[in-house]
Every structure is written in structure tokens, then in C-alpha cells.
Design an enzyme around this catalytic site. Structure first.
Site, PDB file in Angstrom:
ATOM      1  N   LYS A   1       0.845  -1.206   0.000  1.00  0.00           N
ATOM      2  CA  LYS A   1       0.000   0.000   0.000  1.00  0.00           C
ATOM      3  C   LYS A   1       0.876   1.251   0.000  1.00  0.00           C
ATOM      4  O   LYS A   1       0.603   2.220  -0.718  1.00  0.00           O
ATOM      5  CB  LYS A   1      -0.936  -0.008   1.220  1.00  0.00           C
ATOM      6  CG  LYS A   1      -2.085  -0.995   1.060  1.00  0.00           C
ATOM      7  CD  LYS A   1      -2.825  -1.277   2.364  1.00  0.00           C
ATOM      8  CE  LYS A   1      -3.885  -2.359   2.121  1.00  0.00           C
ATOM      9  NZ  LYS A   1      -4.478  -2.906   3.354  1.00  0.00           N
TER      10      LYS A   1
ATOM     11  N   GLN B   1      -4.527  -1.645   9.557  1.00  0.00           N
ATOM     12  CA  GLN B   1      -4.571  -2.972   8.931  1.00  0.00           C
ATOM     13  C   GLN B   1      -5.248  -3.978   9.870  1.00  0.00           C
ATOM     14  O   GLN B   1      -4.896  -4.079  11.046  1.00  0.00           O
ATOM     15  CB  GLN B   1      -3.139  -3.411   8.588  1.00  0.00           C
ATOM     16  CG  GLN B   1      -3.027  -4.725   7.851  1.00  0.00           C
ATOM     17  CD  GLN B   1      -3.526  -4.672   6.414  1.00  0.00           C
ATOM     18  OE1 GLN B   1      -3.594  -3.602   5.797  1.00  0.00           O
ATOM     19  NE2 GLN B   1      -3.879  -5.815   5.873  1.00  0.00           N
TER      20      GLN B   1
ATOM     21  N   ASP C   1     -11.014   3.168   4.312  1.00  0.00           N
ATOM     22  CA  ASP C   1     -11.566   1.807   4.229  1.00  0.00           C
ATOM     23  C   ASP C   1     -13.091   1.839   4.084  1.00  0.00           C
ATOM     24  O   ASP C   1     -13.697   0.831   3.698  1.00  0.00           O
ATOM     25  CB  ASP C   1     -11.260   1.033   5.516  1.00  0.00           C
ATOM     26  CG  ASP C   1      -9.995   0.187   5.429  1.00  0.00           C
ATOM     27  OD1 ASP C   1      -9.707  -0.326   4.339  1.00  0.00           O
ATOM     28  OD2 ASP C   1      -9.333   0.026   6.474  1.00  0.00           O
TER      29      ASP C   1
HETATM   30  N1  GUN Z   1      -6.829  -6.499   5.921  1.00  0.00           N
HETATM   31  C1  GUN Z   1      -7.009  -7.140   4.739  1.00  0.00           C
HETATM   32  N2  GUN Z   1      -7.653  -6.327   3.855  1.00  0.00           N
HETATM   33  C2  GUN Z   1      -7.858  -5.151   4.510  1.00  0.00           C
HETATM   34  C3  GUN Z   1      -8.472  -3.921   4.133  1.00  0.00           C
HETATM   35  O1  GUN Z   1      -8.977  -3.734   3.013  1.00  0.00           O
HETATM   36  N3  GUN Z   1      -8.480  -2.940   5.079  1.00  0.00           N
HETATM   37  C4  GUN Z   1      -7.957  -3.128   6.325  1.00  0.00           C
HETATM   38  N4  GUN Z   1      -8.021  -2.105   7.201  1.00  0.00           N
HETATM   39  N5  GUN Z   1      -7.394  -4.265   6.715  1.00  0.00           N
HETATM   40  C5  GUN Z   1      -7.350  -5.259   5.805  1.00  0.00           C
END
Ligand code: GUN
Length: 295
Positions: free
Chosen positions: A54, A98, A121
């Protein structure tokens, strides 16, 4: 009939290049450089890979990336303190914590602590409510990515019969809201649905998000339907490496569907692309500037 394979990698590359163009336009016109903060608690290797990716992708799109790591022993108070600092930081336009969090930390409380305007998110109850009420929301990235793939494959979705299999808060429910907003007739199926194969055979659009490998069979798919597979499941192989499969039995479904996403290379690449897009949207709303055209 063999289905058209929907190329999520190519579509994600188009979204990312529109994001990069928007970032460049924002910087030129307003001096704004969108910033994304990603918080990783603990040392789960898979989460570490996602977080690095990311950060790298944000920088490649011309944005700022802020990576924050806390040990698995971090307390709820420490984590909430970090979120509060990121909420207050003007250079941070998007915040992603995450998931999953280590045991002992309360994910719902952390999500609710994030400023809804920076919740890229789309998990905060304010954004969930805004999406459900049809207001401007930050929309969860995976369902947003599915919508882009569907609209590229089918054009207008208005009036189509859509089935979402799975009712999670991060995929199934927001997916159903987005399809409804696009004027589909929407059914949400789940583990207690009676006659799932029969329900599925009526759908022109099937979105599978159940987390069960090859759960949706080819015989459930209506001829010509569009099939979007959100699942990513690793099946064991003799060499120990494992094989990725979706929630749909791909070969069977591809023999009847009109269009279908593969796993990998379908929905997966769209998620980060939509995260970058959400960060630009969040920055524009926070700074009260118009979204660059074409995003
Ligand atoms: N863990 C796996 N995919 C995601 C996501 O799209 N957002 C977040 N915050 N954690 C994740």
C-alpha cells in the site's frame, strides 16, 4: 459458450493511472499532495506484505505515504492515541488500520475512533450509514472495485437481477448497497438461504464473497451471467506452495457465464487501486476542492 475473462489487473492499472493524473492535477492547481497513513500492529507477515505494498503504490501514484508500526503488545490506549494524532495531522488525508488486529485490541472501537472524513476503508459507521442512505460516503474498496469491473463489463447495471452471496460488513453488505444504488434488483444470500443454486440461477450478476473455496458451482450460473469472485482461498498442493482459488469453481462457471473474474488477477488488484482513489477523494473533500475529472 466460453466466458469473457474480466482482467482485474488491467482495470486496476487504469484506475491507478487516473489516480496519478488526479494527484498531479491537484498538486498543480492547489498544491495538494494527498497522504495515506497505514498502521500495522504486530508482525503478521501477510499483513506486513500488504502494508508495504500500500505504501509503495501510494508513492508510485505521487502521494505521500506514512507507515506506522506498533508492537503486538501495544495497548488499546496507545493505538487510539496514534489514531488521534493521525486524525489531527493535516498532511494525512486517509487512515487505514490494517486488520486483523492482535488479540486484546478492539477493532470496532479503533474504526470508530478514525475521523470518518479520513476513513479510506469506508468501515466507520458514519460512512456505512451514509452509503446506506445514499449520501456521499467513503466506500469500502473491494466492493467499489467490483462495481468498476461490472460497469466496465456490462455498461449500465440498471434493472439487472443481482445476487450477492455473503453478508459481511466489509464486502457483502456494501456490495448490495452499491448495486442497489446502481438500480439493480438485489438479493443477498447467506448460509441460511434456502435453495441457493435456484436463487443463483435467476441472477444476471453474481458476486461471491463467502470465503469458501470453489463453493459456487457452474450449474448454479445462468447462461451469460456476469460472475465476480471476491474469494481468495489457498488450497494445499503436494509441493507445499498451495494454489489460490476463488469462491467460484472457475472452469465450470466460465463454461456458462458471459463474463467472469479469475483468481488471482480479478477483484484482488482492484482493492489497492480503490484505496488510492479513496485517498484522493478524501483529500478533495477535506480541502473542499472539486474532484479532478475522470477519477
Ligand atoms: N486487511 C485485509 N484487507 C484489509 C483492508 O482492506 N483494510 C484493512 N483495514 N485491513 C485489511
Amino acid at each position: 459458450m466460453a466466458a469473457r475473462i474480466i482482467d482485474g489487473k488491467a482495470s486496476a492499472a487504469r484506475v491507478t493511472s487516473r489516480v496519478a493524473a488526479a494527484v498531479s492535477a491537484l498538486q498543480g492547481a492547489h498544491g495538494i499532495v494527498p497522504g495515506l497513513a497505514v498502521v500495522l500492529v504486530g508482525d503478521d507477515p501477510a499483513s506486513g506484505v500488504y502494508v508495504r505494498s500500500k505504501g509503495r503504490r501510494s508513492v508510485e501514484a505521487g502521494m505521500r505515504s506514512f507507515e506506522h508500526r506498533l508492537p503486538a503488545t501495544a495497548s488499546q490506549v496507545e493505538l487510539l492515541g496514534l489514531v488521534a494524532r493521525l486524525n489531527a495531522a493535516p498532511e494525512v488525508n486517509g487512515i487505514l488500520v490494517q486488520m486483523p488486529l492482535p488479540r486484546g485490541l478492539d477493532p470496532a472501537a479503533v474504526i470508530e475512533a478514525i475521523d470518518p472524513a479520513k476513513d479510506v476503508d469506508g468501515f466507520h459507521p458514519i460512512n456505512v450509514g451514509r452509503l446506506a442512505s445514499g449520501a456521499d460516503a467513503l466506500v469500502p474498496c473491494t466492493p467499489q472495485g467490483c462495481m468498476i469491473l461490472l460497469e466496465e463489463a456490462l455498461g449500465s447495471l440498471a434493472g439487472r437481477e443481482a445476487l450477492v452471496i455473503g453478508r459481511s460488513g466489509i464486502v457483502g453488505k456494501p456490495m448490495a448497497q452499491l448495486l442497489l444504488k446502481a438500480d439493480c434488483t438485489v438479493t443477498i444470500a447467506h448460509s441460511r438461504t434456502r435453495d441457493l443454486p435456484g436463487t443463483c440461477r435467476r441472477a444476471e450478476i453474481v458476486v461471491a464473497a463467502v470465503g469458501k473455496p470453489e463453493f459456487v458451482r457452474g450449474g448454479w450460473i445462468a447462461p451469460g451471467a456476469a460472475v465476480i469472485d471476491v474469494g481468495i482461498n489457498r488450497l494445499p498442493t503436494p509441493d507445499g506452495k498451495g494454489r489460490l482459488v476463488g469462491d467460484v469453481a472457475f472452469a465450470e462457471a466460465a463454461a456458462v457465464a458471459g463474463a467472469i473474474t479469475p483468481v488471482p488477477g480479478g477483484v484482488g488488484p482492484m482493492t489497492i487501486a480503490c484505496l488510492l482513489r479513496n485517498t484522493v477523494i478524501a483529500a478533495c473533500r477535506q480541502r473542499q476542492v472539486r474532484l479532478p475529472d475522470g477519477l
